[in-house]
Design a protein around this motif. Sequence first.
Motif, short mmCIF file in Angstrom:
data_model
loop_
_atom_site.label_atom_id
_atom_site.label_comp_id
_atom_site.label_asym_id
_atom_site.label_seq_id
_atom_site.Cartn_x
_atom_site.Cartn_y
_atom_site.Cartn_z
N SER A 119 0.84 -1.18 0.00
CA SER A 119 0.00 0.00 0.00
C SER A 119 0.87 1.23 0.00
O SER A 119 1.65 1.45 0.91
N ASP A 128 -11.70 -2.23 3.84
CA ASP A 128 -10.66 -2.45 2.83
C ASP A 128 -9.89 -3.75 3.05
O ASP A 128 -8.92 -4.02 2.35
N ASP A 139 -13.29 3.69 9.63
CA ASP A 139 -12.44 3.13 8.59
C ASP A 139 -11.20 3.97 8.35
O ASP A 139 -10.62 3.96 7.28
#
Length: 410
Positions: free
Chosen positions: A3, A184, A13
């Motif tokens: 990432s 995610d 989140d």
Amino acid sequence: MSSKRHRPGTEKDRVSGTSDASTLFDRCHETDLSSLGKGDEIMFAKPSDQPRRILIYRLGSLGDAVVALPALRLIARAFPDAERWMLTNFGLGDKAATIAQVLDGTGLVHGYIKYPIGLRNVGGLMDLRTRVRQLRFNTLVCLHPARGPVKVIRDAAFFHACGIAQLIGMPYWPWLQRPRRLADGRYEYEGARLIRSIAALGSLDLDEPEAFNLQLSQTENAAAERAMATLHPGRTIIAASIGAKDEVRNWGDDNWSRLFARLSQTYPDTQLVLLGADVEYGRTQALAAHWTGAFINLCGRLTVREAAATLARARLFIGHDSGPMHLSAAVGTPCVAIFSSRNLPGKWFPYGDIHHIIYKSIQCEGCNLTVCNQHKKACIMSITVDEVISAAAVFLDNSFRPMISNNIAN
């Protein structure tokens, strides 16, 4: 999983060098108990009441201190007039800095009680109970990592036996013991789980400027300037730490030597500052020999907080999942973080959206091993030097502007 930018999750989140802690411990722990007030009583049962003295239960080392900073700040806001003590461990070995070494100077904790590592015998528990009872704490706030329901109940019984009436943050329930799975696919940041576990005290946004503020002093900043005095003031600085608490988190000397050689060739004017424990000095020096430009090895030469001030002056930090990585994130320095998969993805990532996390999702992720014999560290050893160089290039490009750190004392 790789990432480029990561902000560990919350409910929305989102959610190194070492120094001698004996002086700090002596100052805080060897308090004259006769001066603490003979009439103190346990008189309250609601978080809204103001206790006179609270105990925070948090074991661990450097990284554990950093991820707990927002929770500690929330506790300080909830109990601004109370004496805030911490039950924590000291003497973690040659590599690990203590929580006290990180927090000294923040004003978040006023004193410490030493928790003996590996405490199992009845005599030791009774001694600890006596020390805790002498200080007559009104409230305990638990920031200890979840260890299962049986141990949580055992801990609660012990603290009640110490005369502490109110316990806050004890993770009795499974949803408080485990990080939440986010949309995610990653997991809740450990610092966010801690905030969730003490929700009775209120809330705190991990993005607020004060959340991770170490309140570094002018003296600590001056020490960092002196340590870096031999470097050219106008050139880019990369900070790095090759240390790791566990072997499973170690990327390996061959990878580090090739990384240093290629980065210094690609960015010849860039300077390297290396940080870590004193016992890591020799290995660090050998690997730094592959850096063709200017470098300075500060392993064991700075206190933890002086190391934080040094990291704040770097364009970029490169290192393992480690205390220096969390320290870098706390002072606003972007990290290229090289992770094994021993922990679930996201739980121990550096907080913020300016970091590049390199983490390989494999079948055995979340194993919590310290040594990987079966798979030979397939997760971290599958990370290539090219991947790390590509990640670093984003931050070393002239158009990149790092975050301005707020980590100074007012």
